[in-house]
Scaffold this motif. Structure first.
Motif, PDB file in Angstrom:
ATOM      1  N   THR A  72       4.682  -3.324 -10.351  1.00  0.00           N
ATOM      2  CA  THR A  72       4.125  -3.726 -11.637  1.00  0.00           C
ATOM      3  C   THR A  72       2.651  -3.402 -11.628  1.00  0.00           C
ATOM      4  N   ARG A  73       1.916  -4.048 -10.719  1.00  0.00           N
ATOM      5  CA  ARG A  73       0.467  -3.938 -10.813  1.00  0.00           C
ATOM      6  C   ARG A  73      -0.051  -2.554 -10.426  1.00  0.00           C
ATOM      7  N   THR A  74       0.549  -1.934  -9.428  1.00  0.00           N
ATOM      8  CA  THR A  74       0.023  -0.635  -8.995  1.00  0.00           C
ATOM      9  C   THR A  74       0.273   0.425 -10.072  1.00  0.00           C
ATOM     10  N   LEU A  75       1.464   0.422 -10.646  1.00  0.00           N
ATOM     11  CA  LEU A  75       1.773   1.396 -11.697  1.00  0.00           C
ATOM     12  C   LEU A  75       0.850   1.180 -12.904  1.00  0.00           C
ATOM     13  N   ILE A 122       2.322   9.074  -6.512  1.00  0.00           N
ATOM     14  CA  ILE A 122       3.698   8.826  -6.058  1.00  0.00           C
ATOM     15  C   ILE A 122       3.817   7.530  -5.279  1.00  0.00           C
ATOM     16  N   ARG A 123       4.820   6.759  -5.642  1.00  0.00           N
ATOM     17  CA  ARG A 123       5.253   5.634  -4.793  1.00  0.00           C
ATOM     18  C   ARG A 123       6.688   5.924  -4.378  1.00  0.00           C
ATOM     19  N   HIS A 124       6.956   5.749  -3.096  1.00  0.00           N
ATOM     20  CA  HIS A 124       8.296   6.055  -2.593  1.00  0.00           C
ATOM     21  C   HIS A 124       8.685   5.081  -1.487  1.00  0.00           C
ATOM     22  N   GLU A 150       1.673   3.982   4.365  1.00  0.00           N
ATOM     23  CA  GLU A 150       0.296   3.727   3.899  1.00  0.00           C
ATOM     24  C   GLU A 150       0.245   3.385   2.409  1.00  0.00           C
ATOM     25  N   HIS A 151      -0.825   2.753   2.024  1.00  0.00           N
ATOM     26  CA  HIS A 151      -1.097   2.395   0.629  1.00  0.00           C
ATOM     27  C   HIS A 151      -2.620   2.500   0.472  1.00  0.00           C
ATOM     28  N   PRO A 152      -3.133   3.742   0.499  1.00  0.00           N
ATOM     29  CA  PRO A 152      -4.587   3.915   0.638  1.00  0.00           C
ATOM     30  C   PRO A 152      -5.422   3.303  -0.480  1.00  0.00           C
ATOM     31  N   THR A 153      -4.954   3.372  -1.729  1.00  0.00           N
ATOM     32  CA  THR A 153      -5.811   2.806  -2.790  1.00  0.00           C
ATOM     33  C   THR A 153      -5.884   1.281  -2.691  1.00  0.00           C
ATOM     34  N   GLN A 154      -4.838   0.666  -2.131  1.00  0.00           N
ATOM     35  CA  GLN A 154      -4.901  -0.786  -1.924  1.00  0.00           C
ATOM     36  C   GLN A 154      -5.986  -1.112  -0.894  1.00  0.00           C
ATOM     37  N   ALA A 155      -6.031  -0.339   0.191  1.00  0.00           N
ATOM     38  CA  ALA A 155      -7.050  -0.587   1.220  1.00  0.00           C
ATOM     39  C   ALA A 155      -8.448  -0.352   0.648  1.00  0.00           C
ATOM     40  N   SER A 183       4.505  -3.780   6.548  1.00  0.00           N
ATOM     41  CA  SER A 183       3.442  -3.684   5.547  1.00  0.00           C
ATOM     42  C   SER A 183       2.598  -2.418   5.621  1.00  0.00           C
ATOM     43  N   ARG A 184       2.700  -1.611   4.588  1.00  0.00           N
ATOM     44  CA  ARG A 184       1.816  -0.434   4.468  1.00  0.00           C
ATOM     45  C   ARG A 184       0.407  -0.891   4.083  1.00  0.00           C
ATOM     46  N   VAL A 185       0.323  -2.037   3.411  1.00  0.00           N
ATOM     47  CA  VAL A 185      -0.995  -2.567   3.042  1.00  0.00           C
ATOM     48  C   VAL A 185      -1.785  -2.904   4.307  1.00  0.00           C
ATOM     49  N   ALA A 186      -1.109  -3.549   5.256  1.00  0.00           N
ATOM     50  CA  ALA A 186      -1.780  -3.922   6.505  1.00  0.00           C
ATOM     51  C   ALA A 186      -2.241  -2.672   7.238  1.00  0.00           C
ATOM     52  N   LEU A 237      -0.352 -11.656   3.544  1.00  0.00           N
ATOM     53  CA  LEU A 237       0.653 -10.674   3.130  1.00  0.00           C
ATOM     54  C   LEU A 237       1.980 -11.366   2.856  1.00  0.00           C
ATOM     55  N   ARG A 238       2.725 -10.761   1.959  1.00  0.00           N
ATOM     56  CA  ARG A 238       4.046 -11.261   1.570  1.00  0.00           C
ATOM     57  C   ARG A 238       5.074 -10.943   2.661  1.00  0.00           C
ATOM     58  N   LEU A 239       6.064 -11.815   2.769  1.00  0.00           N
ATOM     59  CA  LEU A 239       7.222 -11.470   3.613  1.00  0.00           C
ATOM     60  C   LEU A 239       8.014 -10.421   2.845  1.00  0.00           C
ATOM     61  N   GLN A 240       8.116  -9.226   3.382  1.00  0.00           N
ATOM     62  CA  GLN A 240       8.749  -8.122   2.634  1.00  0.00           C
ATOM     63  C   GLN A 240      10.260  -8.132   2.881  1.00  0.00           C
ATOM     64  N   THR A 241      10.906  -9.108   2.283  1.00  0.00           N
ATOM     65  CA  THR A 241      12.343  -9.300   2.551  1.00  0.00           C
ATOM     66  C   THR A 241      13.182  -8.073   2.194  1.00  0.00           C
ATOM     67  N   HIS A 277      -5.132 -11.393  -1.298  1.00  0.00           N
ATOM     68  CA  HIS A 277      -3.685 -11.140  -1.255  1.00  0.00           C
ATOM     69  C   HIS A 277      -3.423  -9.938  -2.164  1.00  0.00           C
ATOM     70  N   PRO A 278      -2.661  -8.936  -1.670  1.00  0.00           N
ATOM     71  CA  PRO A 278      -2.439  -7.763  -2.524  1.00  0.00           C
ATOM     72  C   PRO A 278      -1.484  -8.018  -3.682  1.00  0.00           C
ATOM     73  N   GLY A 279      -0.742  -9.139  -3.616  1.00  0.00           N
ATOM     74  CA  GLY A 279       0.276  -9.400  -4.608  1.00  0.00           C
ATOM     75  C   GLY A 279       1.480  -8.489  -4.360  1.00  0.00           C
ATOM     76  N   PRO A 280       2.629  -8.839  -4.850  1.00  0.00           N
ATOM     77  CA  PRO A 280       2.957 -10.118  -5.475  1.00  0.00           C
ATOM     78  C   PRO A 280       2.994 -11.252  -4.446  1.00  0.00           C
ATOM     79  N   MET A 281       2.555 -12.459  -4.888  1.00  0.00           N
ATOM     80  CA  MET A 281       2.471 -13.595  -3.967  1.00  0.00           C
ATOM     81  C   MET A 281       3.751 -14.408  -3.992  1.00  0.00           C
TER      82      MET A 281
HETATM   83  C1  NCD Z   1       2.056  -4.214  -2.038  1.00  0.00           C
HETATM   84  C2  NCD Z   1       2.970  -3.036  -1.900  1.00  0.00           C
HETATM   85  O1  NCD Z   1       3.708  -2.702  -2.818  1.00  0.00           O
HETATM   86  O2  NCD Z   1       2.917  -2.430  -0.839  1.00  0.00           O
HETATM   87  N1  NCD Z   1       1.793  -4.614  -3.346  1.00  0.00           N
HETATM   88  C3  NCD Z   1       0.964  -3.900  -4.138  1.00  0.00           C
HETATM   89  O3  NCD Z   1       0.824  -2.716  -4.051  1.00  0.00           O
HETATM   90  N2  NCD Z   1       0.270  -4.622  -5.024  1.00  0.00           N
HETATM   91  C4  NCD Z   1       2.412  -5.339  -1.188  1.00  0.00           C
HETATM   92  C5  NCD Z   1       3.755  -5.971  -1.358  1.00  0.00           C
HETATM   93  O4  NCD Z   1       4.657  -5.429  -1.957  1.00  0.00           O
HETATM   94  O5  NCD Z   1       3.905  -7.062  -0.809  1.00  0.00           O
END
Ligand code: NCD
Length: 329
Positions: A72-75, A122-124, A150-155, A183-186, A237-241, A277-281
């Motif tokens: 949602t938020r990244t797009l 691209i998100r994949h 990786e998720h470079p723009t988040q970093a 976590s790619r954010v981490a 960071l979220r638990l990425q279930t 927190h990068p969200g979603p929380m």
């Molecule tokens: C993150 C993601 O998609 O990698 N969220 C985001 O980009 N805002 C983190 C996550 O999904 O928990």
């Protein structure tokens, strides 16, 4: 994908300030290149706040946001960023795409390329997919998150948030706590923050701690209270279930007891720390609402604001060469 088999971005000859053709990861970027993107983004923060003089430098350009995984938020952030610069932005969602019909990644890359986009975001769900597509297309490619990679723009947006709030990044103690394994954010944050000389501590239950994470220049903790001691920033960071197969944690209640960020924990171990927190929380699991909504210390909505600025900077910088901007062509 491991650290060692990642190929750095294609370099553009000619020595531009940011010599990379794509942004597929933080890995391969020099500290001064990261700082350059942050400086560029900083100027857009002010422009977005005042909206005084619209800047349509990407007018006539086509930006394709190809999202093969939900977001949602990244797009939205990439879409707003492109539109604010005057680009024609087209969103492609996985649900409507031929991926569901079994098209290969190479076919997808060729199709995207034939559309003659000026920039592709691209998100994949697969680590390394963005690099593979980047190698096959003629325009710059921006990674909006690939699998666990990786998720470079988040970093970058996280680094910008810290820099603006704390006045700098070097020597700040940043604790990243949660599902590090998925976590790619981490990963991108560890690369960016250590490159900018922060002291990075990571914390997770041992089941969610990547093996040999210390080789990234971080200190690993399984005890959250100890990890938080003296922290300037606590990033949850979220638990990425959706990326987990089987039980990594006994229950979310148990997880919250040991790794949830509560007001009490914050006050005891890192009073005054910036909360991110990068969200979603998952409120009540990795973070309590009272912490997430903390008026002075939570930077979570600011992170979203910085996201638009960072993406504007990246879209602008990566398309400079094709637009013939002086010093870049
Ligand atoms: C993150 C993601 O998609 O990698 N969220 C985001 O980009 N805002 C983190 C996550 O999904 O928990």
């Amino acid at each position: 994908m491991t650290q060692s088999d990642h190929r750095p971005g294609t370099l553009i000859p000619g020595g531009a300030v940011f010599p990379h053709r794509h942004l597929t990861g933080i890995e391969g970027l020099e500290p001064h290149e990261i700082t350059f993107l942050l400086d560029e983004a900083d100027t857009w923060v002010e422009a977005n706040r005042t909206r005084a003089a619209p800047d349509r430098r990407l007018a006539g350009s086509t930006q394709i946001n190809a999202f093969f995984e939900n977001s949602t938020r990244t797009l939205l952030s990439f879409e707003i960023a492109g539109k604010r610069l005057g680009a024609d932005v087209v969103n492609m969602h996985a649900a409507q795409s031929s991926v569901k019909k079994g098209e290969t990644l190479i076919d997808t890359a060729q199709t995207l390329n034939a559309m003659r986009a000026d920039v592709i975001v691209i998100r994949h769900m697969s680590s390394g997919a963005v690099r593979l597509i980047a190698d096959k297309v003629d325009c710059p490619v921006l990674n909006a998150g690939d699998g666990r990679h990786e998720h470079p723009t988040q970093a970058l947006l996280d680094a910008l948030t810290i820099r603006r709030r704390l006045g700098g990044i070097a020597h700040k103690r940043v604790v990243i706590c949660g599902d590090l394994l998925h976590s790619r954010v981490a990963r991108s944050n560890i690369l960016a923050l250590t490159a900018l000389a922060a002291e990075v501590r990571v914390c997770a239950p041992s089941t969610l701690m990547p093996p040999a994470i210390e080789r990234f220049g971080v200190t690993a903790f399984t005890d959250f209270d100890r990890a938080m001691e003296g922290a300037d920033v606590v990033m949850m960071l979220r638990l990425q279930t959706e990326r987990m197969e089987g039980g990594y944690v006994p229950s979310s209640r148990e997880y919250h007891l040991r790794y949830g960020l509560t007001l009490e924990r914050l006050a005891k171990h890192a009073p005054g720390a910036l909360i991110m927190h990068p969200g979603p929380m998952n409120r009540g699991v990795e973070i309590d609402s009272a912490v997430a909504d903390h008026a002075e210390q939570s930077a979570i909505t600011e992170q979203v604001e910085m996201g638009v600025a960072v993406r504007m900077a990246c879209l602008d910088v990566l398309t400079r060469r094709a637009r013939g901007v002086e010093g870049w062509a």
